[in-house]
Motif scaffolding. Structure first.
Motif, mmCIF file in Angstrom:
data_model
loop_
_atom_site.group_PDB
_atom_site.id
_atom_site.type_symbol
_atom_site.label_atom_id
_atom_site.label_comp_id
_atom_site.label_asym_id
_atom_site.label_seq_id
_atom_site.Cartn_x
_atom_site.Cartn_y
_atom_site.Cartn_z
ATOM 1 N N TYR A 1 124.523 87.146 -60.030
ATOM 2 C CA TYR A 1 123.548 88.046 -59.420
ATOM 3 C C TYR A 1 124.169 88.722 -58.195
ATOM 4 O O TYR A 1 125.117 88.200 -57.588
ATOM 5 N N MET A 2 123.580 89.857 -57.858
ATOM 6 C CA MET A 2 124.036 90.609 -56.694
ATOM 7 C C MET A 2 122.820 91.122 -55.941
ATOM 8 O O MET A 2 121.953 91.805 -56.511
ATOM 9 N N LEU A 3 122.754 90.756 -54.682
ATOM 10 C CA LEU A 3 121.693 91.209 -53.791
ATOM 11 C C LEU A 3 122.269 92.315 -52.915
ATOM 12 O O LEU A 3 123.237 92.095 -52.181
ATOM 13 N N VAL A 4 121.687 93.500 -53.016
ATOM 14 C CA VAL A 4 122.263 94.676 -52.352
ATOM 15 C C VAL A 4 121.232 95.282 -51.408
ATOM 16 O O VAL A 4 120.105 95.567 -51.833
ATOM 17 N N PRO A 5 121.575 95.463 -50.134
ATOM 18 C CA PRO A 5 120.660 96.167 -49.222
ATOM 19 C C PRO A 5 120.440 97.602 -49.683
ATOM 20 O O PRO A 5 121.379 98.298 -50.078
ATOM 21 N N SER A 6 119.206 98.022 -49.644
ATOM 22 C CA SER A 6 118.845 99.391 -50.016
ATOM 23 C C SER A 6 118.491 100.132 -48.741
ATOM 24 O O SER A 6 117.441 99.877 -48.141
ATOM 25 N N LEU A 7 119.379 101.020 -48.353
ATOM 26 C CA LEU A 7 119.214 101.692 -47.071
ATOM 27 C C LEU A 7 118.263 102.872 -47.155
ATOM 28 O O LEU A 7 117.991 103.496 -46.136
ATOM 29 N N GLY A 8 117.725 103.162 -48.341
ATOM 30 C CA GLY A 8 116.807 104.287 -48.462
ATOM 31 C C GLY A 8 115.440 103.895 -48.945
ATOM 32 O O GLY A 8 114.597 104.769 -49.181
ATOM 33 N N THR A 9 115.172 102.612 -49.128
ATOM 34 C CA THR A 9 113.868 102.143 -49.599
ATOM 35 C C THR A 9 113.368 101.047 -48.664
ATOM 36 O O THR A 9 114.087 100.562 -47.786
ATOM 37 N N GLU A 10 112.137 100.621 -48.892
ATOM 38 C CA GLU A 10 111.512 99.606 -48.054
ATOM 39 C C GLU A 10 111.564 98.224 -48.680
ATOM 40 O O GLU A 10 110.930 97.297 -48.165
ATOM 41 N N VAL A 11 112.289 98.061 -49.775
ATOM 42 C CA VAL A 11 112.424 96.749 -50.420
ATOM 43 C C VAL A 11 113.892 96.493 -50.685
ATOM 44 O O VAL A 11 114.726 97.408 -50.619
ATOM 45 N N THR A 12 114.228 95.232 -50.981
ATOM 46 C CA THR A 12 115.587 94.830 -51.317
ATOM 47 C C THR A 12 115.588 94.287 -52.727
ATOM 48 O O THR A 12 114.842 93.348 -53.045
ATOM 49 N N TRP A 13 116.441 94.880 -53.600
ATOM 50 C CA TRP A 13 116.436 94.558 -55.011
ATOM 51 C C TRP A 13 117.515 93.531 -55.339
ATOM 52 O O TRP A 13 118.564 93.489 -54.704
ATOM 53 N N LEU A 14 117.215 92.731 -56.371
ATOM 54 C CA LEU A 14 118.157 91.767 -56.933
ATOM 55 C C LEU A 14 118.635 92.296 -58.272
ATOM 56 O O LEU A 14 117.832 92.688 -59.131
ATOM 57 N N TYR A 15 119.975 92.312 -58.484
ATOM 58 C CA TYR A 15 120.574 92.831 -59.715
ATOM 59 C C TYR A 15 121.274 91.687 -60.442
ATOM 60 O O TYR A 15 121.807 90.763 -59.832
ATOM 61 N N ARG A 16 121.278 91.782 -61.772
ATOM 62 C CA ARG A 16 121.944 90.800 -62.622
ATOM 63 C C ARG A 16 123.012 91.496 -63.442
ATOM 64 O O ARG A 16 122.817 92.609 -63.943
ATOM 65 N N ALA A 17 124.177 90.817 -63.590
ATOM 66 C CA ALA A 17 125.303 91.402 -64.317
ATOM 67 C C ALA A 17 125.062 91.278 -65.812
ATOM 68 O O ALA A 17 124.849 90.175 -66.325
ATOM 69 N N THR A 18 125.076 92.399 -66.498
ATOM 70 C CA THR A 18 125.003 92.395 -67.960
ATOM 71 C C THR A 18 126.393 92.441 -68.586
ATOM 72 O O THR A 18 126.575 91.985 -69.715
ATOM 73 N N SER A 19 127.356 92.984 -67.881
ATOM 74 C CA SER A 19 128.765 92.978 -68.309
ATOM 75 C C SER A 19 129.608 92.962 -67.038
ATOM 76 O O SER A 19 129.925 94.011 -66.470
#
Length: 830
Positions: free
Chosen positions: A166-184
């Protein structure tokens, strides 16, 4: 000539100088853009950021990859050098302005993946990129931008959970922080969930003991370290009771000898602090300690000269090995005092020449160039006030002075002074209003008159003594009488007073002694010489002052060693030599081969703060010492160069890149030709005219220290080396014989391989040989030098059994031929 002719001449001169200045400014801007290297694409508004690798046996022993032992070599870099990742090495479009915020990840196969922020030009476009290394972090191959969103993305934080990455990435243009999962992994990612209901600028997730912890910096809260904990990295997260913590931001925490260390940002660079207490109720950490101590950049051309910001540490795997760290740094490109001096010389030279020509041409004038331009006609009502005043000032005799003053309250300026505001060095302020002509005499009292004023009546009591005035009364103000018109004698002037010339006065008719003329002639010649010298220095010597960028080969940078041979008599030249080549960014160290005399002292004879300087003292004074096998050399490439040769750093970097593409070839900047029967030495001028060369002098050449030096010291070459010692000449030609013979032997052993050249000529943009100014040298007696060449060429042919030198033709299709007009000064490259 009409009365407006001088104005047209003055305007034309001014416009020509302004046009030339603008052209010089455009040229300066274009030359800076064409300086090449990875710096060229780092011109975004966010800085000049790139990423370097550090290795060591522990987190506090990390060294730059180019200084780590054993040497970190690749196919085109010996050793590989920082920065290992730049915007140019990504092979993307020129919209990428830099790479920063690295995060290292090691997978089960041992391959290392580096995630980083791709900084695009303009705000709100940053993405996440990835590069993979399969050689332990020596080199990284950029994959692609692996994550892009309509908003800007910050530094990613990776973790593995339940077999997924998983990768947690700060979103500097939104009001939430998204969690991403690697598919490849690592190329494709998809949104998994909304990890945090608030925006963050920095976030790091890690596991310690039985909990997962999250350090973050919230953009909607006061500055500080926000701490959260959870039993699962997927949440939900509970905020720590002491948050926000009064601790600086940092990187991903890691374990070292059972201690939890948290990287953080410090004013001196990346540092680490030991977390002493970490629980759901309390948090404490020890004072920070520098992480990359002892490796601070020392030269302004370093890739991290303006500081490092973030470091990510990767501990070794279970099998052991090296500690690895990645840090982003900011390049030192910026204001360059020497380069600014060059452009100041080029821009100021035309103005100095324009000022010098009138002074030299009219050395009998009694005034400066402004007056010479202005005082060609008497003042006319339609002319500007400053030009009328200038003409009036220039039309008077040398023994007269024209003063402009401010009018007193209640009085207006005289007619000749209306609107006049300046005449530097030609006029001085006085108290009376209007324009006053003051006549100086060496045989009587000075007398004055007012130009354009009405006759003044004599004041009462003017001729009486002091007793006629009241006690304490101020003396009466004496008003100067009006000046007579031109050509009329003043009734108040003494017999020896000044006679105004008849008709409109001209400056050229002023009578002056020889000394003012000589002074102005000398001043004009001095300014002209200064302007010509400034123009020559800016055009020819100026490129030597420019700062160059390293040239990557296959996306990688490397380093070389500067090797110079000298002795005590040439000690004064060592400081300038070291200072010049230490500014070249790919120089690893400078090795001084000291043949004889007291050893030079660091800090006195040279400055070793920019690059390391190692003095290698030799037991005997021999020219063969230049190519002695040196186990202490840390680079495979060696720039063998004399201490009186100055090449631009741009030429040096380009030559180093050419050597890296063909390391078996010696690449140099001084071509020569050995031809004829018997074999005869031909200088550079004859070589250029002949159109072919077969020797490159080692006074400025790149060699392979791993192959060329051992071949030079082979037992079969011993008789030739003895001849060099006896004649004290010919070591550079002998190296050409050695390389040509070795290359021919390799070609015979591999007949199907492509032909390999043993030498290659590199045309420099500028090349300065200051040996002509030095009284110390071995080639000043040209006749003796030619006799020595005949002797050692005959001996070399006997040693090698033949002449292995092969003529190669010059290629002037892409670059112009040099100017070789003088045998004494050599060829001039422009």
């Amino acid at each position: 000539m009409s009365q407006w002719g001088p104005i047209r001449n003055l305007s034309a001169t001014r416009y020509c100088l302004l046009t030339l200045t603008l052209l010089q400014c455009f040229w300066a801007h274009w030359s800076v853009k064409q300086r090449g290297g990875f710096v060229q694409c780092l011109s975004g508004s966010k800085g000049l950021w790139s990423i370097g690798i550090f290795k060591g046996s522990g987190p506090f022993d990390l060294q730059p990859v180019e200084e780590f032992s054993p040497r970190q070599d690749t196919l085109t870099a010996w050793p590989v050098a920082n920065p290992v990742l730049t915007c140019e090495s990504l092979f993307l479009d020129d919209e990428v302005a830099g790479v920063a915020s690295p995060v290292l990840w090691r997978n089960s196969t041992g391959a290392i993946t580096m995630f980083y922020t791709l900084q695009y030009r303009g705000w709100g476009r940053d993405a996440v990129g990835a590069a993979t290394s399969v050689d332990g972090g020596r080199s990284f191959q950029h994959a692609q931008p692996v994550l892009q969103e309509p908003w800007a993305l910050g530094t990613p934080s990776l973790f593995e959970h339940a077999g997924q990455v998983y990768m947690l990435v700060p979103s500097l243009g939104t009001e939430v922080t998204w969690l991403y999962r690697a598919t490849s992994f690592p190329h494709a990612w998809e949104r998994e969930a909304e990890a945090l209901p608030f925006p963050v600028s920095t976030v790091h997730v890690f596991q310690h003991v039985d909990r997962w912890w999250l350090f973050a910096h919230r953009r909607d809260a006061a500055r500080g370290l926000d701490l959260h904990w959870a039993h699962s990295p997927l949440g939900p997260w509970e905020r720590h009771a002491d948050a926000p913590l009064p601790a600086p931001l940092g990187g991903r925490p890691f374990l070292h000898e059972g201690r939890l260390l948290r990287p953080l940002h410090a004013a001196e660079g990346p540092a680490v602090a030991e977390v002493t207490v970490l629980s759901g109720e309390a948090y404490q950490e020890a004072p920070p300690r520098l992480l990359l101590a002892g490796v601070a950049p020392a030269r302004p051309s370093a890739w991290d000269a303006r500081g490092r910001w973030r470091a990510d540490v990767l501990p070794p795997d279970a099998a052991g090995g090296e500690w690895l760290a990645a840090a982003d740094g900011r390049s030192g490109r910026g204001a360059e005092p020497l380069l600014a001096l060059r452009w100041a010389l080029q821009l100021g030279a035309p103005w100095l020449l324009a000022l010098a020509l009138p002074l030299a041409a009219r050395s009998g004038s009694a005034a400066g160039p402004l007056t010479w331009l202005a005082a060609r006609r008497p003042a006319a009502p339609g002319l500007p006030a400053w030009l009328r005043a200038a003409r009036l000032a220039g039309a008077h005799h040398k023994k007269s002075s024209v003063d402009l003053g401010r009018p007193r309250p209640g009085e207006g300026p005289g007619p000749a002074l209306a609107g006049a505001t300046f005449l530097p060095r030609l006029v001085t302020p006085i108290k009376p209003s209007g324009l006053v002509e003051r006549h100086h005499s060496t045989r009587g009292p000075d007398w004055t008159c007012e130009l354009g004023g009405a006759p003044a009546a004599p004041e009462a009591g003017a001729g009486a003594g002091d007793g006629a005035r009241g006690a304490g009364a101020p003396p009466p103000r004496r008003t100067p009488p009006p000046c007579p018109p031109c050509g009329v004698r003043s009734p108040t002037a003494p017999p020896w007073g000044l006679r105004s010339p008849a008709g409109p006065p001209r400056l050229g008719r002023a009578r002056a002694g020889p000394w003012p003329r000589l002074r102005r002639l000398a001043l004009g010649l001095a300014l002209g010489t200064l302007g010509a010298a400034a123009l020559a220095a800016g055009l020819y010597v100026g490129p030597l002052l420019e700062r160059a960028a390293p040239v990557p080969v296959d996306g990688q940078l490397s380093r070389f060693t500067v090797l110079v041979m000298t002795y005590a008599a040439r000690r004064p030249m060592l400081a300038g030599f070291v200072a010049h080549y230490a500014a070249c960014p790919s120089v690893q160290e400078v090795v001084v081969v000291w043949n004889k005399g007291p050893l030079p002292e660091p800090g006195v004879d040279y400055d070793d703060r920019a690059v390391p300087v190692r003095v290698r003292a030799e037991a005997a004074n021999s020219l063969n010492n230049r190519f002695r096998v040196d186990p202490a050399l840390r680079t495979r490439a060696v720039l063998s160069i004399d201490d009186d040769i100055r090449l631009t750093c741009a030429d040096v970097e380009a030559g180093f890149a050419a050597w890296r593409r063909a390391p078996e070839t010696m690449h140099g900047f001084f071509p020569r030709r050995m031809a004829g029967e018997p074999l005869t030495f031909h200088g550079e001028r004859d070589t250029i005219e002949a159109g072919a060369y077969n020797v490159i002098l080692t006074g400025a050449a790149f060699l392979d220290s791993a192959t060329a030096f051992p071949a030079y010291w082979a037992d079969a070459v011993a008789p030739a080396r003895a001849t060099v010692d006896r004649l004290f000449n010919g070591e550079d030609v002998l190296m050409n014989f050695v390389l040509a013979n070795r290359t021919a032997a390799l070609q015979r052993g591999a007949s199907t391989a492509a032909p390999v050249r043993y030498i290659s000529f590199l045309r420099p943009k500028r090349r300065v040989d200051i040996s002509k100014l030095s009284p110390v040298g071995i080639s000043h007696n040209f006749a003796k030098f030619l006799d020595a060449t005949q002797t050692y060429l005959r001996t070399f042919q006997e040693v090698f059994g033949t002449n292995p030198l092969v003529l190669q033709e010059f290629d002037w299709t892409a670059t112009p031929r040099p100017f070789c007009g003088s045998k004494t000064l050599g060829c001039v490259y422009l």
